[in-house]
Design a protein around this motif. Structure first.
Motif, PDB file in Angstrom:
ATOM      1  N   TYR A   1      29.333 -38.396 -12.782  1.00 22.92           N
ATOM      2  CA  TYR A   1      28.312 -37.773 -13.620  1.00 22.92           C
ATOM      3  C   TYR A   1      28.675 -37.917 -15.097  1.00 22.92           C
ATOM      4  N   ALA A   2      29.911 -37.590 -15.440  1.00 24.97           N
ATOM      5  CA  ALA A   2      30.341 -37.684 -16.837  1.00 24.97           C
ATOM      6  C   ALA A   2      30.383 -39.131 -17.313  1.00 24.97           C
TER       7      ALA A   2
ATOM      8  N   ASN B   1      28.400 -41.564 -16.346  1.00 23.18           N
ATOM      9  CA  ASN B   1      27.019 -41.986 -16.604  1.00 23.18           C
ATOM     10  C   ASN B   1      26.415 -41.300 -17.822  1.00 23.18           C
ATOM     11  N   LYS B   2      26.842 -40.064 -18.091  1.00 22.97           N
ATOM     12  CA  LYS B   2      26.337 -39.330 -19.249  1.00 22.97           C
ATOM     13  C   LYS B   2      27.002 -39.778 -20.546  1.00 22.97           C
TER      14      LYS B   2
ATOM     15  N   ASP C   1      27.079 -37.554 -23.877  1.00 17.31           N
ATOM     16  CA  ASP C   1      26.346 -36.325 -23.549  1.00 17.31           C
ATOM     17  C   ASP C   1      27.210 -35.349 -22.754  1.00 17.31           C
ATOM     18  N   ALA C   2      28.207 -35.877 -22.035  1.00 15.26           N
ATOM     19  CA  ALA C   2      29.097 -35.006 -21.272  1.00 15.26           C
ATOM     20  C   ALA C   2      29.904 -34.110 -22.191  1.00 15.26           C
TER      21      ALA C   2
ATOM     22  N   MET D   1      27.726 -31.294 -23.271  1.00 12.75           N
ATOM     23  CA  MET D   1      27.550 -30.341 -22.177  1.00 12.75           C
ATOM     24  C   MET D   1      28.706 -29.354 -22.133  1.00 12.75           C
TER      25      MET D   1
END
Length: 258
Positions: free
Chosen positions: A159-160, A162-163, A166-167, A170
């Motif tokens: 997830y991180a 791919n982000k 943006d991670a 977050m």
């Protein structure tokens, strides 16, 4: 040609990341385990020996966080390393700053979510199965805990990754605080249910016990639970508390209270 980490690379990194604390030291703490996990990415992204040596050096700097919630940090750093290998202007300091900036806030939710919520709940459920005579209880705990643990390491990293940047946003936002607060509510609810089910304190007098059950059912069990919580909050050792409960029960039986 654009350099890209494959799914096999990222899976290998997640697998190695399990051993984050394998070479823990007092100077740079988890840096050895972190660098070990990064090796598949370094090999994939950098061709020359000099580039690989430089990458190893920057990932041997100080690093320390909860070993499970380290996964989002790894994912964000993998994205940065991939961008750097493809020519983007990302310095060693930027990568280290991202690591340091994420590891602190994430460490604060590792204990509440994993050590104080998920693991005790899973242990209590599987322990109940063992108490009921089902030998699958301990095996189920071992299997489920390791499946959940590794699944989180892998999917949180993905997830991180791919982000990307943006991670980091977050982590710096209020999401982590909400997760930690929610975990606290869940653990209080679950342990309240388990306490009601498995803590059973009764007096030896049947008439007194019937009267207590009619007016305030389970009140002695509740008092016992609150007393234990109070003593633990006062920093009493859990081992000492167990011995105290054992002694209290024996004395109570000898004098005819319980």
């Amino acid at each position: 040609m654009e350099k890209k980490l494959t799914k096999a690379d990222r899976f290998a990194i997640a697998f190695r990341h399990q051993f984050l604390q394998g070479s823990w030291n007092f100077e740079r703490m988890q840096n050895g385990g972190w660098c070990y996990a990064m090796i598949p990415a370094i090999r994939r992204l950098y061709d020359t020996d000099e580039e690989q040596r430089d990458a190893l050096r920057r990932h041997l700097l100080f690093y320390n966080t909860h070993p499970y919630v380290s996964a989002p940090v790894m994912g964000a750093v993998l994205a940065l390393e991939e961008q750097r290998a493809n020519g983007e202007d990302i310095s060693d300091e930027t990568i280290q700053n991202v690591k340091v900036g994420m590891m602190g806030p994430l460490a604060g939710i590792g204990d509440p979510v994993f050590w104080f919520s998920l693991r005790p709940i899973l242990g209590a459920v599987c322990g109940a199965l063992a108490i009921a005579g089902m030998s699958i209880g301990p095996v189920l705990f071992f299997v489920l805990w390791n499946v959940i643990r590794f699944a989180f390491l892998y999917f949180a990293q993905e997830y991180a990754y791919n982000k990307g940047a943006d991670a980091v946003a977050m982590v710096s936002g209020g999401l982590l605080g909400k997760i930690s607060e929610t975990a606290s509510y869940v653990i209080m609810f679950v342990f309240g249910v388990l306490a009601c089910r498995y803590i059973n304190v009764q007096v030896s007098s049947l008439k007194v016990q019937i009267a207590l059950d009619a007016v305030l059912p389970g009140v002695l069990s509740l008092i016992m639970l609150l007393a234990c919580c109070f003593l633990l909050k006062k920093k009493m050792s859990p081992v000492l508390l167990i011995m105290l409960i054992f002694a209290f029960g024996m004395v109570g039986c000898l004098i005819g209270i319980f």
